[in-house]
Design a protein around this motif. Structure first.
Motif, PDB file in Angstrom:
ATOM      1  N   PHE A 184       0.833  -1.200   0.000  1.00 51.69           N
ATOM      2  CA  PHE A 184       0.000   0.000   0.000  1.00 51.69           C
ATOM      3  C   PHE A 184       0.870   1.253   0.000  1.00 51.69           C
ATOM      4  O   PHE A 184       0.571   2.235  -0.683  1.00 51.69           O
ATOM      5  CB  PHE A 184      -0.924   0.007   1.226  1.00 51.69           C
ATOM      6  N   THR A 185       1.936   1.225   0.834  1.00 51.96           N
ATOM      7  CA  THR A 185       2.789   2.401   0.975  1.00 51.96           C
ATOM      8  C   THR A 185       4.243   1.967   1.041  1.00 51.96           C
ATOM      9  O   THR A 185       4.557   0.759   1.086  1.00 51.96           O
ATOM     10  CB  THR A 185       2.441   3.185   2.253  1.00 51.96           C
ATOM     11  N   ALA A 186       5.131   2.970   1.082  1.00 50.63           N
ATOM     12  CA  ALA A 186       6.532   2.688   1.378  1.00 50.63           C
ATOM     13  C   ALA A 186       6.657   2.273   2.843  1.00 50.63           C
ATOM     14  O   ALA A 186       5.723   2.434   3.646  1.00 50.63           O
ATOM     15  CB  ALA A 186       7.376   3.920   1.083  1.00 50.63           C
TER      16      ALA A 186
ATOM     17  N   ARG B 111      -9.303   4.748   0.584  1.00 46.07           N
ATOM     18  CA  ARG B 111     -10.611   4.085   0.505  1.00 46.07           C
ATOM     19  C   ARG B 111     -10.459   2.567   0.592  1.00 46.07           C
ATOM     20  O   ARG B 111     -11.200   1.901   1.331  1.00 46.07           O
ATOM     21  CB  ARG B 111     -11.309   4.477  -0.784  1.00 46.07           C
ATOM     22  N   ALA B 112      -9.517   2.017  -0.162  1.00 53.41           N
ATOM     23  CA  ALA B 112      -9.312   0.569  -0.138  1.00 53.41           C
ATOM     24  C   ALA B 112      -8.801   0.105   1.224  1.00 53.41           C
ATOM     25  O   ALA B 112      -9.205  -0.959   1.735  1.00 53.41           O
ATOM     26  CB  ALA B 112      -8.330   0.164  -1.243  1.00 53.41           C
ATOM     27  N   PHE B 113      -7.917   0.874   1.839  1.00 54.78           N
ATOM     28  CA  PHE B 113      -7.391   0.519   3.163  1.00 54.78           C
ATOM     29  C   PHE B 113      -8.520   0.501   4.189  1.00 54.78           C
ATOM     30  O   PHE B 113      -8.633  -0.453   4.986  1.00 54.78           O
ATOM     31  CB  PHE B 113      -6.304   1.509   3.576  1.00 54.78           C
TER      32      PHE B 113
ATOM     33  N   GLY C 239      -3.048  -6.854  -0.098  1.00 55.31           N
ATOM     34  CA  GLY C 239      -2.239  -6.109  -1.041  1.00 55.31           C
ATOM     35  C   GLY C 239      -3.102  -5.162  -1.856  1.00 55.31           C
ATOM     36  O   GLY C 239      -4.316  -5.363  -1.985  1.00 55.31           O
ATOM     37  N   PHE C 240      -2.473  -4.121  -2.391  1.00 56.34           N
ATOM     38  CA  PHE C 240      -3.219  -3.133  -3.175  1.00 56.34           C
ATOM     39  C   PHE C 240      -2.986  -3.398  -4.657  1.00 56.34           C
ATOM     40  O   PHE C 240      -1.880  -3.207  -5.167  1.00 56.34           O
ATOM     41  CB  PHE C 240      -2.764  -1.718  -2.802  1.00 56.34           C
TER      42      PHE C 240
ATOM     43  N   ARG D 294       0.898  -3.809   8.864  1.00 58.86           N
ATOM     44  CA  ARG D 294       2.297  -4.231   8.701  1.00 58.86           C
ATOM     45  C   ARG D 294       3.087  -3.015   8.213  1.00 58.86           C
ATOM     46  O   ARG D 294       2.845  -2.499   7.119  1.00 58.86           O
ATOM     47  CB  ARG D 294       2.412  -5.394   7.701  1.00 58.86           C
ATOM     48  N   CYS D 295       4.037  -2.564   9.030  1.00 51.58           N
ATOM     49  CA  CYS D 295       4.692  -1.284   8.777  1.00 51.58           C
ATOM     50  C   CYS D 295       5.627  -1.315   7.571  1.00 51.58           C
ATOM     51  O   CYS D 295       5.912  -0.254   6.984  1.00 51.58           O
ATOM     52  CB  CYS D 295       5.473  -0.851  10.010  1.00 51.58           C
ATOM     53  N   ALA D 296       6.135  -2.467   7.186  1.00 49.59           N
ATOM     54  CA  ALA D 296       7.068  -2.548   6.070  1.00 49.59           C
ATOM     55  C   ALA D 296       6.403  -2.256   4.739  1.00 49.59           C
ATOM     56  O   ALA D 296       7.088  -1.933   3.759  1.00 49.59           O
ATOM     57  CB  ALA D 296       7.717  -3.929   6.024  1.00 49.59           C
ATOM     58  N   CYS D 297       5.056  -2.347   4.663  1.00 50.95           N
ATOM     59  CA  CYS D 297       4.358  -2.150   3.390  1.00 50.95           C
ATOM     60  C   CYS D 297       3.075  -1.349   3.535  1.00 50.95           C
ATOM     61  O   CYS D 297       2.429  -1.029   2.533  1.00 50.95           O
ATOM     62  CB  CYS D 297       4.043  -3.493   2.740  1.00 50.95           C
ATOM     63  N   GLY D 298       2.674  -1.031   4.775  1.00 47.57           N
ATOM     64  CA  GLY D 298       1.439  -0.298   4.980  1.00 47.57           C
ATOM     65  C   GLY D 298       0.188  -1.094   4.724  1.00 47.57           C
ATOM     66  O   GLY D 298      -0.906  -0.515   4.616  1.00 47.57           O
ATOM     67  N   ASN D 299       0.279  -2.399   4.645  1.00 50.49           N
ATOM     68  CA  ASN D 299      -0.888  -3.224   4.330  1.00 50.49           C
ATOM     69  C   ASN D 299      -1.735  -3.465   5.575  1.00 50.49           C
ATOM     70  O   ASN D 299      -1.198  -3.760   6.660  1.00 50.49           O
ATOM     71  CB  ASN D 299      -0.464  -4.565   3.752  1.00 50.49           C
ATOM     72  N   PRO D 300      -3.055  -3.358   5.459  1.00 50.84           N
ATOM     73  CA  PRO D 300      -3.934  -3.655   6.607  1.00 50.84           C
ATOM     74  C   PRO D 300      -3.933  -5.154   6.907  1.00 50.84           C
ATOM     75  O   PRO D 300      -3.817  -5.992   6.004  1.00 50.84           O
ATOM     76  CB  PRO D 300      -5.303  -3.175   6.146  1.00 50.84           C
TER      77      PRO D 300
END
Length: 394
Positions: free
Chosen positions: A65-67, A130-132, A165-166, A195-201
């Protein structure tokens, strides 16, 4: 002309039409709704996949999702290890509540994740926000406040979760095992949510029949030690975490980022490194049975050396009193009735004759015979050799 007797197909009207549309929307979304603050809402995440992805702590993973916003734990690499195909079956995992002491770790006054950076990444992209929010089960307008209310910690056990995953503007769920040492954000019920390594919920894992692992396992990975973190029945005000620097206990208030860490008033019965997380409550790991004696140093015996064994048979007392200068008759076994041989002066100058015939039985006066040769006792007196103990019992 239309047949008036033919029935028209029925169509949902009013409330029925609304319920059908809502069911179709939930089916397409593939995720649960409900209040994110309720423990039961975190158990509804499902995934049609039967594969469980192994995600090392130092990798960002697929479809982030994010860095990375991780500030503690393994350095995060942007490269994702190749998936090597299906491997061993994936066990369900040991269920532990989110308030279990030592389930999480961290460093005193250090946040494992940069929460404000995570908020900035997500709110800058409306599609990701929105997806998160949809995958996390929270209102989109409450996303920033919800993230700030999470607690940054490190996993101390390989943990089974439902990750997202996004892809193509949507959150796609998948089953995963996160390696111990992964930086996560946990909610007020003690369960991992980001998960902080990827920003995934993150959500609670789905029960998938016949699940198998995919990806490369890290050194020391043991499927039987994987845990599943279940929410507490009520919100908790703090978490008892293990210090990552000095093997001590820290109390971290939920919703804080390490700035209020303190020493807990009540300590568990064991140090974090020696507690077994799979026991409830955690108990010390059994000590090794290996000897503790230093190398090269002999170990003292636990009992004093025993006395020398006593002989099984004690030599019998002499049969007759020995007098200096007198021969001693050899001992006779117990139970014998042979009379002792009378003392006869030795005759050493008369050699024994091997050709003398045996003397027949009967009285001596009825059997004429030549002069008998000297006996063995006459030739060799009994006091010329040491006496030996008896070897037969009567």
């Amino acid at each position: 002309m239309r047949d008036a007797t033919r029935p028209r197909p029925s169509t949902p009207r009013g409330p029925a039409r609304t319920l059908a549309a809502l069911a179709a929307a939930l089916l397409l979304a593939g995720c649960s709704g409900g209040d994110p603050g309720e423990p039961g809402a975190q158990q509804n995440a499902t995934s049609p996949a039967r594969e469980v992805l192994l995600q090392p702590a130092g990798t960002q993973g697929p479809a982030p999702f994010t860095a990375s916003t991780a500030q503690e734990g393994a350095p995060v690499s942007q490269e994702t290890p190749p998936v090597t195909g299906v491997s061993d079956p994936a066990p369900a995992g040991h269920a532990l509540t989110g308030s279990t002491p030592g389930l999480y770790g961290g460093t005193r006054r250090v946040a494992s994740c940069n929460v404000e950076q995570q908020v900035s990444y997500l709110t800058a992209d409306p599609a990701k926000a929105r997806a998160f929010a949809e995958a996390a089960g929270i209102p989109e307008g409450n996303l920033a406040d919800w993230l700030r209310g999470l607690t940054p910690v490190l996993l101390r056990a390989d943990t089974r979760v439902t990750g997202h995953g996004f892809r193509n503007g949507r959150a796609e769920p998948h089953q995963a095992v996160l390696q111990a040492g992964t930086a996560v954000l946990v909610d007020r019920y003690g369960t991992p949510r980001v998960r902080c390594a990827c920003g995934n919920p993150l959500r609670s894992p789905a029960a998938v029949e016949g699940a198998v692992h995919t990806g490369e396992a890290w050194p020391g990975y043991r499927p039987e030690r994987v845990v599943v973190i279940t929410p507490t029945s009520a919100t908790v005000g703090s978490l008892l975490i293990a210090s990552a620097t000095d093997n001590t206990w820290l109390e971290r208030r939920t919703g804080t980022h390490g700035d209020h860490d303190r020493r807990p008033d009540v300590l568990p019965s064991c140090a974090p490194a020696s507690c077994d997380l799979l026991t409830d409550p955690p108990r010390p790991v059994p000590e090794s049975s290996a000897p503790t004696t230093a190398p090269g140093r002999p170990q003292a015996p636990s009992t004093p050396p025993s006395a020398p064994p006593v002989p099984r048979h004690t030599p019998a007392a002499p049969r007759q009193e020995e007098r200096p200068g007198e021969p001693v008759a050899p001992p006779v076994p117990d139970g014998g009735d042979t009379a002792p041989v009378p003392d006869v002066p030795p005759a050493p100058d008369v050699p024994p004759s091997p050709d003398v015939p045996p003397v027949p039985d009967g009285p001596a006066e009825q059997q004429p015979r030549p002069e008998p040769p000297p006996s063995f006792e006459e030739l060799i007196p009994g006091d010329t050799a040491p006496r030996q103990p008896e070897t037969f019992e009567g």
